[in-house]
Design a protein around this motif. Structure first.
Motif, PDB file in Angstrom:
ATOM      1  N   MET A  16       0.844  -1.198   0.000  1.00 56.08           N
ATOM      2  CA  MET A  16       0.000   0.000   0.000  1.00 56.08           C
ATOM      3  C   MET A  16       0.877   1.245   0.000  1.00 56.08           C
ATOM      4  O   MET A  16       1.875   1.310   0.725  1.00 56.08           O
ATOM      5  N   LEU A  17       0.475   2.212  -0.812  1.00 57.84           N
ATOM      6  CA  LEU A  17       1.141   3.504  -0.797  1.00 57.84           C
ATOM      7  C   LEU A  17       0.071   4.584  -0.734  1.00 57.84           C
ATOM      8  O   LEU A  17      -0.833   4.634  -1.566  1.00 57.84           O
ATOM      9  N   ILE A  18       0.169   5.430   0.294  1.00 54.32           N
ATOM     10  CA  ILE A  18      -0.758   6.539   0.496  1.00 54.32           C
ATOM     11  C   ILE A  18      -0.085   7.804  -0.003  1.00 54.32           C
ATOM     12  O   ILE A  18       0.991   8.170   0.484  1.00 54.32           O
ATOM     13  N   LEU A  19      -0.685   8.465  -0.973  1.00 51.10           N
ATOM     14  CA  LEU A  19      -0.109   9.679  -1.551  1.00 51.10           C
ATOM     15  C   LEU A  19      -0.773  10.902  -0.947  1.00 51.10           C
ATOM     16  O   LEU A  19      -1.992  11.054  -1.028  1.00 51.10           O
ATOM     17  N   LEU A  20       0.021  11.790  -0.366  1.00 50.06           N
ATOM     18  CA  LEU A  20      -0.485  13.018   0.231  1.00 50.06           C
ATOM     19  C   LEU A  20       0.025  14.232  -0.536  1.00 50.06           C
ATOM     20  O   LEU A  20       1.120  14.192  -1.119  1.00 50.06           O
ATOM     21  N   PRO A  21      -0.721  15.332  -0.502  1.00 51.41           N
ATOM     22  CA  PRO A  21      -0.199  16.595  -1.037  1.00 51.41           C
ATOM     23  C   PRO A  21       0.718  17.238   0.001  1.00 51.41           C
ATOM     24  O   PRO A  21       0.688  16.857   1.181  1.00 51.41           O
ATOM     25  N   PRO A  22       1.505  18.211  -0.389  1.00 54.28           N
ATOM     26  CA  PRO A  22       2.290  18.970   0.586  1.00 54.28           C
ATOM     27  C   PRO A  22       1.401  20.050   1.203  1.00 54.28           C
ATOM     28  O   PRO A  22       0.191  20.072   0.977  1.00 54.28           O
ATOM     29  N   SER A  23       1.992  20.930   1.978  1.00 55.36           N
ATOM     30  CA  SER A  23       1.293  22.136   2.425  1.00 55.36           C
ATOM     31  C   SER A  23       2.116  23.341   1.999  1.00 55.36           C
ATOM     32  O   SER A  23       3.337  23.248   1.838  1.00 55.36           O
ATOM     33  N   GLU A  24       1.457  24.457   1.802  1.00 56.82           N
ATOM     34  CA  GLU A  24       2.173  25.681   1.460  1.00 56.82           C
ATOM     35  C   GLU A  24       3.117  26.075   2.586  1.00 56.82           C
ATOM     36  O   GLU A  24       4.230  26.547   2.359  1.00 56.82           O
ATOM     37  N   THR A  25       2.653  25.917   3.824  1.00 57.71           N
ATOM     38  CA  THR A  25       3.460  26.309   4.979  1.00 57.71           C
ATOM     39  C   THR A  25       4.354  25.158   5.411  1.00 57.71           C
ATOM     40  O   THR A  25       3.987  23.993   5.309  1.00 57.71           O
ATOM     41  N   LYS A  26       5.536  25.502   5.897  1.00 55.14           N
ATOM     42  CA  LYS A  26       6.515  24.520   6.353  1.00 55.14           C
ATOM     43  C   LYS A  26       7.039  24.936   7.735  1.00 55.14           C
ATOM     44  O   LYS A  26       7.134  26.123   8.035  1.00 55.14           O
ATOM     45  N   ARG A  27       7.375  23.962   8.537  1.00 52.53           N
ATOM     46  CA  ARG A  27       8.026  24.262   9.809  1.00 52.53           C
ATOM     47  C   ARG A  27       9.469  24.683   9.558  1.00 52.53           C
ATOM     48  O   ARG A  27      10.140  24.139   8.684  1.00 52.53           O
ATOM     49  N   ASP A  28       9.955  25.609  10.335  1.00 52.86           N
ATOM     50  CA  ASP A  28      11.362  26.008  10.268  1.00 52.86           C
ATOM     51  C   ASP A  28      12.225  25.017  11.043  1.00 52.86           C
ATOM     52  O   ASP A  28      11.726  24.161  11.774  1.00 52.86           O
ATOM     53  N   GLY A  29      13.526  25.157  10.872  1.00 49.35           N
ATOM     54  CA  GLY A  29      14.472  24.396  11.675  1.00 49.35           C
ATOM     55  C   GLY A  29      14.713  22.997  11.165  1.00 49.35           C
ATOM     56  O   GLY A  29      14.331  22.625  10.057  1.00 49.35           O
ATOM     57  N   GLY A  30      15.370  22.220  12.019  1.00 48.52           N
ATOM     58  CA  GLY A  30      15.719  20.860  11.659  1.00 48.52           C
ATOM     59  C   GLY A  30      16.852  20.357  12.515  1.00 48.52           C
ATOM     60  O   GLY A  30      17.295  21.035  13.459  1.00 48.52           O
ATOM     61  N   ALA A  31      17.336  19.179  12.199  1.00 45.79           N
ATOM     62  CA  ALA A  31      18.419  18.579  12.974  1.00 45.79           C
ATOM     63  C   ALA A  31      19.722  19.338  12.737  1.00 45.79           C
ATOM     64  O   ALA A  31      20.135  19.505  11.583  1.00 45.79           O
ATOM     65  N   PRO A  32      20.392  19.802  13.799  1.00 46.75           N
ATOM     66  CA  PRO A  32      21.642  20.564  13.627  1.00 46.75           C
ATOM     67  C   PRO A  32      22.675  19.763  12.843  1.00 46.75           C
ATOM     68  O   PRO A  32      22.822  18.558  13.030  1.00 46.75           O
ATOM     69  N   GLY A  33      23.374  20.465  11.976  1.00 45.60           N
ATOM     70  CA  GLY A  33      24.453  19.845  11.226  1.00 45.60           C
ATOM     71  C   GLY A  33      24.020  19.074   9.997  1.00 45.60           C
ATOM     72  O   GLY A  33      24.864  18.526   9.285  1.00 45.60           O
ATOM     73  N   THR A  34      22.704  19.028   9.714  1.00 47.88           N
ATOM     74  CA  THR A  34      22.233  18.303   8.531  1.00 47.88           C
ATOM     75  C   THR A  34      22.058  19.259   7.364  1.00 47.88           C
ATOM     76  O   THR A  34      21.847  20.457   7.544  1.00 47.88           O
ATOM     77  N   ARG A  35      22.130  18.723   6.175  1.00 48.75           N
ATOM     78  CA  ARG A  35      21.881  19.492   4.957  1.00 48.75           C
ATOM     79  C   ARG A  35      21.403  18.524   3.872  1.00 48.75           C
ATOM     80  O   ARG A  35      21.595  17.311   3.983  1.00 48.75           O
ATOM     81  N   LEU A  36      20.803  19.057   2.840  1.00 50.67           N
ATOM     82  CA  LEU A  36      20.202  18.245   1.793  1.00 50.67           C
ATOM     83  C   LEU A  36      21.206  17.279   1.174  1.00 50.67           C
ATOM     84  O   LEU A  36      22.284  17.664   0.740  1.00 50.67           O
TER      85      LEU A  36
END
Length: 248
Positions: free
Chosen positions: A1-21
């Protein structure tokens, strides 16, 4: 099973320190080439704040969103399911899922986006601003994503539950086959007439996805899904060919 969702216009800021794409950390590796093209175009566009605001359809109060795109390659990461925070994701409430439930979501939930095509729920992504109707100079999003995303979805076996908005579904149509269904959210009035919903459409999709994750059942087909829903008190019924209607 794969459930496909849309994104949202708004995004949370921040993230795990030291990470990058890092594209190697994203699922569906066959999408990395168009991902790189999209991100490069987003970064190039962000150099001109006024031009970027026009292309992204940002009003004066949202102009600072361009700054997110300037650092999209180096800003810290969050799992996709935590990065988005619109109405659908409030209904899903990923932060309160258990570790086992998040692991299940990581296997069964994919999120569409204009920047990354598709990511699985736990794929780490940066904050960004790019919508299905944004205009990247020289890079139409429909032409960029339609074939690669459709190819990925066509290769997915089993039940495919498409809860994306129609606009994001157009960026990468799901295959037309048995077990691939588009889910519409509707309400029923006192006379039995059905109508589509807007705000409650998103909330209903989020709560439905939450219920699927909590149940932890990897449904093999529509029949399994409908049987589970009936027992769980969720009203979801066949609609037009290739569609299900979630009644809220």
């Amino acid at each position: 099973m794969l459930i496909l969702l849309p994104p949202s216009e708004t995004k949370r800021d921040g993230g795990a320190p030291g990470t990058r794409l890092d594209y190697a950390d994203l699922s569906f590796a066959e999408l990395n080439r168009p991902r790189r093209r999209a991100i490069a175009a987003v970064r190039a566009l962000s150099r001109n704040r006024a031009e970027a605001a026009r292309a992204l359809k940002l009003g004066p109060t949202l102009a600072d969103e361009v700054l997110r795109n300037r650092v999209i390659g180096t800003s810290p990461l969050l799992p996709s399911i935590d990065r988005y925070d619109g109405v659908l994701y409030e209904g899903l409430d990923a932060a309160s899922l258990s570790s086992a439930q998040r692991e299940f979501a990581g296997r069964t939930v994919a999120i569409a986006s204009a920047a990354f095509g598709l990511t699985r729920a736990l794929d780490p992504i940066p904050a960004y601003r790019l919508s299905h109707d944004s205009r990247l100079p020289g890079l139409p999003l429909g032409a960029l994503w339609r074939e690669p995303v459709s190819s990925v979805l066509s290769a997915q076996p089993g039940l495919l539950l498409d809860l994306r908005s129609e606009a994001y579904a157009e960026l990468g149509p799901a295959p037309r086959r048995e077990g691939s269904v588009f889910v519409r959210v509707v309400s029923v009035d006192g006379s039995g007439r059905r109508r589509a919903l807007n705000h409650f459409n998103k909330k209903g999709k989020g709560e439905f996805t939450r219920a699927l994750i909590e149940a932890g059942i990897d449904h093999a087909d529509v029949e399994s899904l409908l049987a589970w829903a009936a027992g769980a008190g969720i009203r979801i019924e066949p609609g037009e060919p290739g569609e299900l209607e979630l009644v809220v």
